[in-house]
Structure formats: C-alpha cells, structure tokens
Motif scaffolding. Structure first.
Motif, mmCIF file in Angstrom:
data_model
loop_
_atom_site.group_PDB
_atom_site.id
_atom_site.type_symbol
_atom_site.label_atom_id
_atom_site.label_comp_id
_atom_site.label_asym_id
_atom_site.label_seq_id
_atom_site.Cartn_x
_atom_site.Cartn_y
_atom_site.Cartn_z
ATOM 1 N N ALA A 83 22.839 10.629 20.404
ATOM 2 C CA ALA A 83 23.769 10.044 21.341
ATOM 3 C C ALA A 83 22.637 9.316 22.686
ATOM 4 C CB ALA A 83 24.364 10.207 22.173
ATOM 5 N N SER A 84 22.992 8.597 23.497
ATOM 6 C CA SER A 84 21.749 7.779 24.512
ATOM 7 C C SER A 84 22.301 8.276 25.307
ATOM 8 C CB SER A 84 22.294 6.462 24.801
ATOM 9 O OG SER A 84 22.614 5.147 23.822
ATOM 10 N N PRO A 85 20.671 8.668 26.220
ATOM 11 C CA PRO A 85 20.638 9.572 27.796
ATOM 12 C C PRO A 85 22.195 8.706 28.131
ATOM 13 C CG PRO A 85 18.915 7.751 27.350
ATOM 14 C CD PRO A 85 19.649 7.488 25.609
ATOM 15 N N LEU A 86 21.884 9.756 29.480
ATOM 16 C CA LEU A 86 23.025 9.424 30.362
ATOM 17 C C LEU A 86 22.339 9.424 31.935
ATOM 18 C CD1 LEU A 86 27.016 11.099 30.501
ATOM 19 C CD2 LEU A 86 25.796 11.356 32.361
ATOM 20 N N THR A 87 23.233 8.726 32.878
ATOM 21 C CA THR A 87 22.550 8.427 34.292
ATOM 22 C C THR A 87 23.554 8.679 35.252
ATOM 23 O OG1 THR A 87 20.332 7.365 34.215
ATOM 24 C CG2 THR A 87 21.140 6.930 36.092
ATOM 25 N N LEU A 88 23.340 9.724 35.935
ATOM 26 C CA LEU A 88 24.345 9.630 37.129
ATOM 27 C C LEU A 88 24.088 8.935 37.983
ATOM 28 C CD1 LEU A 88 25.857 13.001 35.645
ATOM 29 C CD2 LEU A 88 26.496 11.049 35.277
ATOM 30 N N ARG A 89 24.445 8.681 39.387
ATOM 31 C CA ARG A 89 24.327 8.674 40.512
ATOM 32 C C ARG A 89 25.239 8.747 41.378
ATOM 33 N NH1 ARG A 89 22.535 1.864 38.976
ATOM 34 N NH2 ARG A 89 20.649 2.035 37.847
ATOM 35 N N SER A 90 25.175 8.876 42.789
ATOM 36 C CA SER A 90 26.037 9.163 43.456
ATOM 37 C C SER A 90 26.160 7.246 44.661
ATOM 38 C CB SER A 90 25.306 9.879 45.190
ATOM 39 O OG SER A 90 24.650 10.800 44.728
#
Length: 354
Positions: free
Chosen positions: A347-354
């Motif tokens: 799976a690809s890495p995941l990024t979370l932003r506000s």
C-alpha cells in the motif's frame, strides 16, 4: 469469489482490444441538427461567455432512432441501434469518426457526455452478466420516435485536450457507430476561468495513492478512469484526496472523518467500484482506515457499505491530526472483489493535513 473476478477481468481483457464492427449504413430520415441554449432552455447560447459548471440545454432534431446499429459490440449489442453521443468538449478541427479521426481528437469528461437512445433500444441492452444497461442509463437521454431529444449538460474542462481544440457541443454516433449524418458541431464561447457556477476546489486533507500501481492499473491496463466528487479529487500525480469532515483526537486516541467519493471504472464500465467517506479510528498510535465501498464489482455508488481497508501507523500523528507519509498495510477481507484485486501487494503511504 476470487475466481469470478479473474473471469470478469479475463472477459474485460478480451473486450477492450476489440475493434469496431462493420459500421452502420442506415441513413437519417431527416437532416440531423442541434441547437444550444442557456439553462432556461429557451435563450440561444450564441456568443455568451460560458464557464465551468454552467449548464447548457441541447435540443436535437432529425436523429434517426433506428440508425447506428453496428459499432463496438459493447455496451450495445450488434443489431441494436447504438444511439448518439451529445458531448461538450474540446475537439480537434478534424474530429469526426467518419473521417477516421481517433478518439484522442475528442476531449470530454464523461459527466459532460450524454447518450441519446430510444427507450426500445435501451430495453434491449443486457444487464447481465455485465450491467451494460446501467452503463448507458447513467448518461441516457430519451431519443424520441420523431428523432428529437433534449439534453442538459454541465460544462467541465476536459484533460488532454488536442492541439488546436475548439470548445463546443458535438454529436456523433455512439459506441463506435460511424454515421456522418449525425456528426454536428455548435461552437461555445467557453472560458476555463472560474465563473459563478464553478465549484470551489475541495481541500486536500487526506492524500493517498492507494497503491503504487492503482492509478496505472485503472487508467492504462483497464483503459478506464477515476472520477472524483463531493469533496474528493485526483491529483496529476495520481493521488486520491479527501477533505476533512471532522476530527476528535485527544491523548492520541479518537476518530478522523473525511468526505468525498472516488469512482474507478474500466473501459465500457464493465467494472465500476467506488470508495467514499474515509474514516480513521486511532488507538495508541495505530489507525484503522475504513471506507464506504461498492457492494458489487459493477454498481459504483448505487449501493455501498463500510469496509475496513487498511492499518495505518500513526505514531507520528500530531495533536492537530497531521502526519506525513505514514506507512499503510492493507487488511484482508476488502470488498468488492475488484477493489480487493488491486489491494494485493504494498500500500502507498498516507498523508493527513489539517
């Protein structure tokens, strides 16, 4: 279960390379013509400046509902009238299928393409083993016995526009049917700049490519596409993005909810599955990512249920709910089967932003 997907994909591979059959030679009973109006359906569009999100009303007359009986073998069976496409797009100066223009000469988003077909012809399009009937109904406008239709199209800016493209409303034989008598063009004074009806870009708070091969497997191997709506988007880099709905994180625990819908489809929409409204339940640095997904391989957003998709390493999650390139591992039991098939491997890495 997996075997059925393999069979479906095997049929898909066989079909996507099929060349058009003998083209329709049926002449139109009258001269086909179209006129384009503003959203009220009465004001001729003329030279009015049009922007993304504006609605056009297209009225057609003289389109023989019994023509175009041959072309691609799917989704309309040979011998059944294939109907006519009505498209807003950016087409090359030479765009007509009857003149040998390739598909690449006609740039349009699927949502800006309608499909005029008689009710009797639509009734003859099968719904099993692939639901071809649904494929057409998503774009369908009724082509009446007198050869007239009324189509409403919301304008969008297509990608991969050909050199020298001209914006306008175009009609031509649907599903590979070649009929010069139905190839019509009305220019539209279109600006790609935002207008009063243009949707604002959705925030990109959750960024995920799903897997390193997801985008290419859908758009290239399966010759399909990925559509985004309701708070989701697809970047030029192939990453899927969803906008933040709400977050409740305290002491490293809680839940993050996002909104947006992604629909992945193969050529001819033989397979079409959706992923919607991700949420991540966080416990002690570990996150479980779930989404609403299609209940079958072919029903898109028609019916969905929530499924656990992956485990996410959120030990780097900040108190504001942000993390960069968090590692992700797919869970077993992903549904539908078509989504499970593209969830094998990394799976690809995941990024979370506000």
């Amino acid at each position: 279960m997996r075997r059925s997907v393999v069979v479906v994909l095997g049929v898909l591979v066989a079909l996507v390379g099929v060349a058009p059959a003998v083209v329709s030679a049926a002449p139109a009973t009258k001269t086909a013509r179209i006129a384009v109006f503003a959203a009220d359906g009465r004001t001729p569009i003329g030279a009015t400046q049009i922007h993304p999100g504006d609605e056009l009303v297209v009225r057609g007359h003289g389109f023989d509902p019994d023509a175009n009986k041959y072309g691609l073998p799917v989704p309309v069976p040979p011998g059944v009238p294939h109907g006519t496409f009505i498209a807003f797009g950016a087409f090359s100066p030479v765009w007509q299928p009857s003149r040998g223009a390739p598909e690449s000469s006609r740039a349009a988003t699927r949502s800006a393409v309608k499909w005029a077909l008689s009710r009797s012809a639509l009734a003859r399009v099968p719904s099993a083993p692939f639901d071809m009937n649904r494929t057409i109904r998503q774009q369908w406008v009724a082509l009446k016995a007198d050869g007239s239709f009324v189509a409403r199209i919301k304008t969008t800016t297509p990608s991969n526009m050909p050199t020298g493209a001209r914006f306008g409303v175009y009609t031509y034989g649907a599903a590979g049917a070649d009929n010069a008598a139905q190839e019509r063009y009305v220019p539209v004074n279109y600006s790609t700049a935002p207008g009063p009806n243009t949707s604002k870009p959705a925030p990109r708070n959750l960024l995920w490519a799903y897997s390193p091969t997801f985008h290419d497997r859908v758009t290239k191997t399966a010759q399909g596409g990925i559509a985004a709506s309701d708070g989701a988007s697809v970047g030029d880099d192939g990453k899927l993005a969803f906008s933040l709905r709400d977050k409740k994180i305290r002491g490293g625990n809680g839940i993050l909810r996002y909104r947006g819908t992604i629909v992945a489809y193969t050529r001819f929409h033989l397979l079409e599955f959706a992923m919607s409204d991700p949420q991540i339940v966080v416990r002690g640095g570990r996150g479980v990512l779930s989404m609403l997904t299609s209940t079958t391989n072919m029903n898109g957003t028609d019916a969905m249920r929530r499924v656990d998709i992956a485990d996410v390493d959120l030990r780097g999650l900040t108190t504001t709910g942000e993390v960069t390139a968090a590692s992700v591992r797919f869970r077993p039991g992903i549904r539908p089967e078509a989504l499970a098939l593209v969830s094998t491997g990394a799976a690809s890495p995941l990024t979370l932003r506000s």
